[in-house]
Design a protein around this motif. Structure first.
Motif, mmCIF file in Angstrom:
data_model
loop_
_atom_site.group_PDB
_atom_site.id
_atom_site.type_symbol
_atom_site.label_atom_id
_atom_site.label_comp_id
_atom_site.label_asym_id
_atom_site.label_seq_id
_atom_site.Cartn_x
_atom_site.Cartn_y
_atom_site.Cartn_z
ATOM 1 N N ASP A 186 -39.364 73.003 16.598
ATOM 2 C CA ASP A 186 -40.004 72.127 17.648
ATOM 3 C C ASP A 186 -39.064 71.630 18.397
ATOM 4 O O ASP A 186 -38.195 70.832 17.967
ATOM 5 N N ARG A 187 -39.350 71.876 19.649
ATOM 6 C CA ARG A 187 -38.362 71.124 20.724
ATOM 7 C C ARG A 187 -38.476 69.693 20.728
ATOM 8 O O ARG A 187 -37.357 69.191 20.907
ATOM 9 N N SER A 188 -39.599 69.268 20.311
ATOM 10 C CA SER A 188 -39.769 67.923 20.443
ATOM 11 C C SER A 188 -38.796 67.150 19.604
ATOM 12 O O SER A 188 -38.677 65.793 19.723
ATOM 13 N N ILE A 189 -38.568 67.862 18.348
ATOM 14 C CA ILE A 189 -37.557 67.046 17.489
ATOM 15 C C ILE A 189 -36.370 66.784 18.215
ATOM 16 O O ILE A 189 -35.609 65.718 17.984
ATOM 17 N N ARG B 47 -42.788 62.388 30.567
ATOM 18 C CA ARG B 47 -41.306 62.722 30.155
ATOM 19 C C ARG B 47 -40.227 62.464 31.274
ATOM 20 O O ARG B 47 -39.244 62.242 31.093
ATOM 21 N N PHE B 81 -44.500 61.521 19.961
ATOM 22 C CA PHE B 81 -44.969 62.993 20.499
ATOM 23 C C PHE B 81 -46.258 63.486 20.014
ATOM 24 O O PHE B 81 -46.478 62.960 18.713
ATOM 25 N N SER B 83 -46.971 66.255 18.538
ATOM 26 C CA SER B 83 -46.377 66.876 17.302
ATOM 27 C C SER B 83 -45.814 66.080 16.288
ATOM 28 O O SER B 83 -45.491 66.679 15.425
ATOM 29 N N TYR B 84 -45.778 64.936 16.788
ATOM 30 C CA TYR B 84 -45.098 63.746 15.529
ATOM 31 C C TYR B 84 -43.229 64.068 15.930
ATOM 32 O O TYR B 84 -42.842 62.994 15.822
ATOM 33 N N ALA B 85 -43.023 65.281 15.686
ATOM 34 C CA ALA B 85 -41.697 65.474 15.761
ATOM 35 C C ALA B 85 -40.828 64.769 14.664
ATOM 36 O O ALA B 85 -39.521 64.333 15.001
ATOM 37 N N LEU B 86 -41.494 64.771 13.628
ATOM 38 C CA LEU B 86 -40.513 64.374 12.487
ATOM 39 C C LEU B 86 -39.471 65.156 12.080
ATOM 40 O O LEU B 86 -39.622 66.489 12.114
ATOM 41 N N TYR B 87 -38.334 64.432 11.423
ATOM 42 C CA TYR B 87 -37.337 65.311 11.020
ATOM 43 C C TYR B 87 -37.831 65.935 9.532
ATOM 44 O O TYR B 87 -38.048 65.101 8.637
ATOM 45 N N ARG B 146 -40.756 55.098 13.554
ATOM 46 C CA ARG B 146 -39.624 55.531 13.874
ATOM 47 C C ARG B 146 -39.337 54.997 15.558
ATOM 48 O O ARG B 146 -38.167 54.467 15.756
#
Ligand SMILES: Nc1ncnc2c1ncn2[C@@H]1O[C@H](COP(=O)(O)OP(=O)(O)OP(=O)(O)O)[C@@H](O)[C@H]1O
Ligand SMILES: [Mg+2]
Lengths: 293, 352
Positions: A186-189, B47, B81, B83-87, B146
């Motif tokens: 996922d790019r947003s990461i 953005r 985000f 999509s959460y964008a968690l690692y 976060r």
């Protein structure tokens, strides 16, 4: 009841459909595998052999050429596989940046060696690294060296040439796996990490690399297997020389069977050494990469 | 203190202009919501504020600093985000503390910050889990956590609730409102759900096609929309739009039996206009009346909506003050107070 009967006829039909494939597999894969296992306990020359128990295994421990081949194979493995995988990972990371200019050109360029024939490219490397080949000519011309490097005549440089050759040939292959995996991230990461002030090296090291772990494991296993079976390149470029300094296990097996007075039994034993090594090394890699949580 | 000031901000992707000149002021500690239909440029604008997209032209100030070319990490912002964008390979604790490691924060201080954020977000029992072992709402809270640990001056949210089910959405909405009170920071929040916008915002920015249509408090937009688009976008169920003609002393509705509804003369007699009436305006009743035939009835329990038309007119949505015995096929007198009526010109602009 009806269902059970239907089930049985479906089963028979199913087996009939897979039978041709199974028979062929059995004939051309399972049988040779078992036969070579049997052979590995035979001693003797040519077609004249007899059961020798562990005689071949004892011979392994006393065979300096085998030990030479084993050492060479491990040197190739330990030096070349990490270099290649790190290179592939760096290329993939660089070429995954959508802002990079000309990235599809570079992708193609790096992947292209993978579609060349093993023997053809090996011959090319052999001629490039000949005493009066383009590499020496170039190095002499730019003044990096004063006398030609004996690439193929010196044990050290011969190993270097083989490593260069297989790295050139296989880096793009591994890069494609990494690129494919990276495109699924996922790019947003990365955007989140950028906003949070995580520097580029840490995004690579702490985010990309761990997220690619399954693919890195996969590529390191297949590269390990590939290197243990290394044959075409060494056979074409150096033929194992000079003085066995680039002899690999596979090349030794070939020599034992087809070059020297054939020793099928002993050659089978060496083959099983490769099988055992692949098993052990793959197992170690899986254990190392195992999720600890 | 950290407000925002945008002046003439535009964004083009190649030759496609996506943001077409935005002027906007956001006060310190304000909760601002961007709403608009899909593809209108909400995410792009957000953005750009975050620094993930460059500003093609115009000026972007955060606080008093021109931020056009400042690195995202130095803008004093944090972003959550959709999509959460968690690692995925890090525990909740590591996810929340990761960025602080590179900000030169000492280990015990990171621990303290993470604990504090976990307390605010009620994540303490989950600190050692991986994201894949969390529910959607919990992941969302980790993503917010976060952001919190960095103590940003401005929080940016891009549709943070759109992946959650309806019930959780309501719950998280309340959580976010509480969080805003507790954190006392500026929040910019993108959604295309106008209920979220109405309930959360101090100020709503309605965008369409890269242009701001109107800025105002939720009730300003609801009561006093500047144009047809805003009137139709804000409010649920949607406002009814009826064709009308200005006559002396009011508006004639040709599609509805030529009733004349008394209204201020906002344009010359004979001007064709569109009349806006919210469904809920029919619940109170009033002196004006349109006779309609009911086509469909929706019982929500607390309120009953009738979908009805007069002859061949457009279908209207009417709140009926919970007339539970209403049925399809009934005739119904839709009564309302003409003072509630909104009049829009042919170009969609409000006539006042
Ligand atoms: N990288 C890009 N390149 C080209 N066009 C883009 C790019 N990013 C967005 N766009 C276009 O810009 C417009 C606005 O996109 P944006 O993502 O801001 O919409 P949005 O309002 O957030 O919509 P949604 O509610 O669906 O998320 C869209 O028409 C989109 O196709
Ligand atoms: Mg969006």
């Amino acid at each position: 009841m009806a269902q059970a009967r239907l089930g049985r006829s479906e089963q028979i039909n199913g087996w009939l459909f897979v039978m041709p494939a199974l028979v062929l597999l059995g004939m051309f894969m399972i049988y040779p595998i078992l036969w070579s296992l049997w052979m590995s306990f035979q001693t003797g020359r040519g077609m004249n052999f007899s059961f020798g128990g562990i005689a071949n295994i004892v011979r392994l421990t006393q065979d300096p050429v085998f030990q030479r081949a084993l050492t060479n194979t491990f040197i190739f493995l330990i030096v070349q596989v990490p270099i290649m995988l790190v290179l592939a990972l760096l290329f993939a990371a660089a070429l995954n940046d959508s802002k990079l200019w000309g990235r599809s050109f570079f992708r193609t360029a790096i992947f292209l060696p993978c579609v060349t024939s093993l023997v053809a490219y090996s011959i090319l490397f052999k001629s490039m690294f000949a005493n009066d080949g383009v590499i020496n000519d170039f190095l002499l011309a730019v003044g990096l060296i004063a006398t030609p490097i004996p690439w193929l005549a010196d044990p050290f440089w011969a190993k270097v040439v083989v490593i260069l050759a297989i790295t050139w040939r296989w880096t793009g292959y591994n890069m494609i796996f990494y690129l494919a995996a990276m495109q699924n991230i996922d790019r947003s990461i990365y955007e989140a990490a950028r906003i949070d002030g995580v520097p580029a090296w840490a995004r690579f090291w702490h985010l990309t690399v761990p997220m690619l772990k399954p693919v890195i494991l996969f590529t390191s296993v297949i590269s390990t297997i590939g290197t243990l079976q290394l044959f075409d390149e060494v056979n074409t470029i150096t033929a194992g020389g000079p003085s066995d300094s680039t002899l690999t296990l596979s090349l030794y097996i070939y020599n034992l069977t087809f070059k020297f007075m054939p020793s099928f039994g002993y050659a089978s034993t060496v083959s099983y050494v490769i099988v055992v090594l692949v098993g052990i090394l793959s197992f170690i890699q899986f254990v190392v990469a195992r999720d600890r949580r | 203190m950290s407000g925002l000031r945008l002046r003439g901000v535009t964004k083009s992707f190649g030759s496609v202009k996506v943001i077409k000149g935005v002027d906007l002021d956001v006060a310190d500690k304000e909760f601002v919501v961007f709403v608009g239909p899909s593809g209108c440029g909400k995410s792009t604008l957000l953005r750009m504020i975050a620094g993930l997209e460059s500003v093609t032209a115009g000026e972007l100030h955060i606080g008093d600093k021109l931020m056009n070319d400042v690195d995202p990490s130095r803008r004093g912002i944090a972003m959550v985000f959709q999509s959460y964008a968690l690692y995925p390979h890090m525990t909740v604790r590591e996810n929340m503390g990761f960025a602080l490691r590179f900000a030169g924060v000492a280990k015990p201080e990171i621990q303290r910050q993470v604990q504090e954020a976990a307390r605010i977000l009620e994540l303490e029992p989950l600190l050692d889990r991986l994201p894949r072992a969390l529910s959607g709402g919990q992941r969302q809270r980790v993503a917010i956590g976060r952001a919190i640990v960095r103590h940003p001056e401005v929080f940016l949210f891009d549709e943070p609730l759109s992946n959650l089910d309806a019930e959780l959405r309501v719950h998280m909405r309340i959580e976010l409102a509480r969080l805003h009170k507790e954190l006392k920071t500026t929040i910019i929040y993108v959604t295309h759900d106008q209920v979220e916008a109405m309930t959360l915002a101090d100020k709503i920015v309605v965008l369409r096609d890269g242009i701001i249509e109107q800025v105002g408090t939720p009730l300003q937009l609801y009561d006093d929309p500047d144009n047809l688009f805003v009137a139709g976008f804000i409010g649920s169920p949607k406002m009814n739009f009826l064709k009308g003609v200005i006559v002396e002393g009011g508006v004639r509705l040709p599609g509805h039996g030529d009733v004349v509804v008394p209204a201020r003369e906002v344009a010359a007699a004979g001007t064709p206009v569109t009349v806006g009436l919210r469904p809920e305006h029919f619940a109170q009743g009033g002196p004006a009346m349109i006779g309609v035939r009911v086509e469909l009835v929706e019982h929500l329990g607390g309120e009953t909506y009738a979908y009805a038309r007069h002859g061949q007119s457009e279908l209207m949505t009417l709140a009926t003050n919970n007339a539970r015995d209403l049925a399809a096929g009934d005739t119904y007198e839709a009564r309302f107070d003409p003072a509630e009526l909104l009049v829009f010109g042919a170009d969609g602009k409000r006539l006042r």
